[in-house]
Design a protein around this motif. Structure first.
Motif, PDB file in Angstrom:
ATOM      1  N   ARG A  19       0.825  -1.207   0.000  1.00  0.00           N
ATOM      2  CA  ARG A  19       0.000   0.000   0.000  1.00  0.00           C
ATOM      3  C   ARG A  19       0.863   1.262   0.000  1.00  0.00           C
ATOM      4  NH1 ARG A  19      -2.506  -3.688   3.287  1.00  0.00           N
ATOM      5  NH2 ARG A  19      -4.626  -4.251   2.652  1.00  0.00           N
ATOM      6  N   PHE A  97     -10.085   3.329  -0.219  1.00  0.00           N
ATOM      7  CA  PHE A  97      -9.285   2.758  -1.296  1.00  0.00           C
ATOM      8  C   PHE A  97      -9.716   3.303  -2.663  1.00  0.00           C
ATOM      9  CE2 PHE A  97      -8.725  -0.089  -4.821  1.00  0.00           C
ATOM     10  CZ  PHE A  97      -7.348  -0.193  -4.827  1.00  0.00           C
ATOM     11  N   GLY A 134      -7.192   3.301   2.069  1.00  0.00           N
ATOM     12  CA  GLY A 134      -8.089   2.817   3.114  1.00  0.00           C
ATOM     13  C   GLY A 134      -7.409   2.813   4.472  1.00  0.00           C
ATOM     14  N   PHE A 150      -2.270  -5.355  -1.093  1.00  0.00           N
ATOM     15  CA  PHE A 150      -3.715  -5.241  -1.267  1.00  0.00           C
ATOM     16  C   PHE A 150      -4.333  -6.633  -1.320  1.00  0.00           C
ATOM     17  CE2 PHE A 150      -2.004  -1.304  -2.978  1.00  0.00           C
ATOM     18  CZ  PHE A 150      -2.820  -0.372  -2.372  1.00  0.00           C
ATOM     19  N   ASP A 154     -10.095  -4.659  -2.766  1.00  0.00           N
ATOM     20  CA  ASP A 154      -9.097  -3.648  -3.125  1.00  0.00           C
ATOM     21  C   ASP A 154      -8.170  -4.172  -4.212  1.00  0.00           C
ATOM     22  OD1 ASP A 154     -10.253  -2.093  -1.174  1.00  0.00           O
ATOM     23  OD2 ASP A 154      -8.558  -2.191   0.215  1.00  0.00           O
ATOM     24  N   GLN A 157      -9.987  -4.276  -7.520  1.00  0.00           N
ATOM     25  CA  GLN A 157     -10.252  -2.947  -8.071  1.00  0.00           C
ATOM     26  C   GLN A 157      -8.977  -2.155  -8.373  1.00  0.00           C
ATOM     27  OE1 GLN A 157     -12.853  -1.025  -5.238  1.00  0.00           O
ATOM     28  NE2 GLN A 157     -14.302  -2.725  -5.295  1.00  0.00           N
ATOM     29  N   LYS A 158      -7.832  -2.686  -7.976  1.00  0.00           N
ATOM     30  CA  LYS A 158      -6.579  -1.941  -8.121  1.00  0.00           C
ATOM     31  C   LYS A 158      -6.257  -1.569  -9.573  1.00  0.00           C
ATOM     32  CE  LYS A 158      -1.693  -2.070  -6.866  1.00  0.00           C
ATOM     33  NZ  LYS A 158      -0.585  -2.935  -6.427  1.00  0.00           N
TER      34      LYS A 158
END
Length: 186
Positions: A19, A97, A134, A150, A154, A157-158
């Motif tokens: 992250r 996020f 997040g 992640f 998350d 969806q990254k």
């Protein structure tokens, strides 16, 4: 015009895609989309990407997060890039996020990379694109969360979030900060 786009992160395999390294991931996405390759140079890895009539000098500092200002200052001087053409891409715990927040200046909000850049440049008057990572961690678990990778939704969806951040960076160079803030700070 040349823009210095700095993705913040830590070098080393143990930090890859954590992250805290989302800044690296964003500039990697821009380079990948353009078919650009990275060069290992002084204070970091660099590559150049053309976006219409603008040039983006992408930088991933090799100084570790807490000394990022050294790389930013060096490349600003090396390529004669004014402060108004510098954008720092950074992770932000305070945002959900994938949420993006572009600002023309501001505080470091406890981020050591931004703190060192501010100390080194002697000003907070540089643009930053905050990428929400997040904050779903237990009390006392912030370091493990930030240095973790992640997972779940998350992670799924990254790719889309990185594409959106890459578009925000390009918009910043092409349309300016005010228009880009209106488009992406939702």
């Amino acid at each position: 015009m040349v823009y210095l786009i700095v993705g913040l992160g830590n070098i080393g395999a143990e930090y890859a895609h954590t992250r805290h390294n989302i800044g690296f991931d964003v500039v990697d996405r821009i380079a990948e989309d353009a078919g650009a390759t990275w060069e290992d140079r002084r204070y970091g890895f660099i590559t150049t990407v053309r976006v219409k009539n603008q040039t983006l000098l992408l930088l991933k500092p090799s100084t570790y997060m807490n000394l990022s200002g050294n790389a930013v200052r060096y490349w600003m001087r090396e390529r004669n890039i004014p402060l108004e053409q510098v954008l720092v891409v950074v992770d932000d715990l305070a945002l959900p996020f994938g949420r993006l927040r572009l600002k023309a200046s501001g505080s470091e909000a406890g981020h050591n990379g931004l703190r060192h850049i501010t100390q080194t440049l002697g000003t907070q008057q540089y643009a930053r694109l905050r990428f929400g990572i997040g904050n779903e961690f237990p009390r006392g678990g912030q370091v493990d969360f930030v240095l973790g990778t992640f997972e779940g939704d998350d992670l799924a969806q990254k790719p889309e979030a990185l594409a959106r951040a890459a578009e925000a960076v390009k918009s910043y160079a092409l349309q300016g900060i005010d228009r880009t803030m209106n488009l992406f700070n939702k």
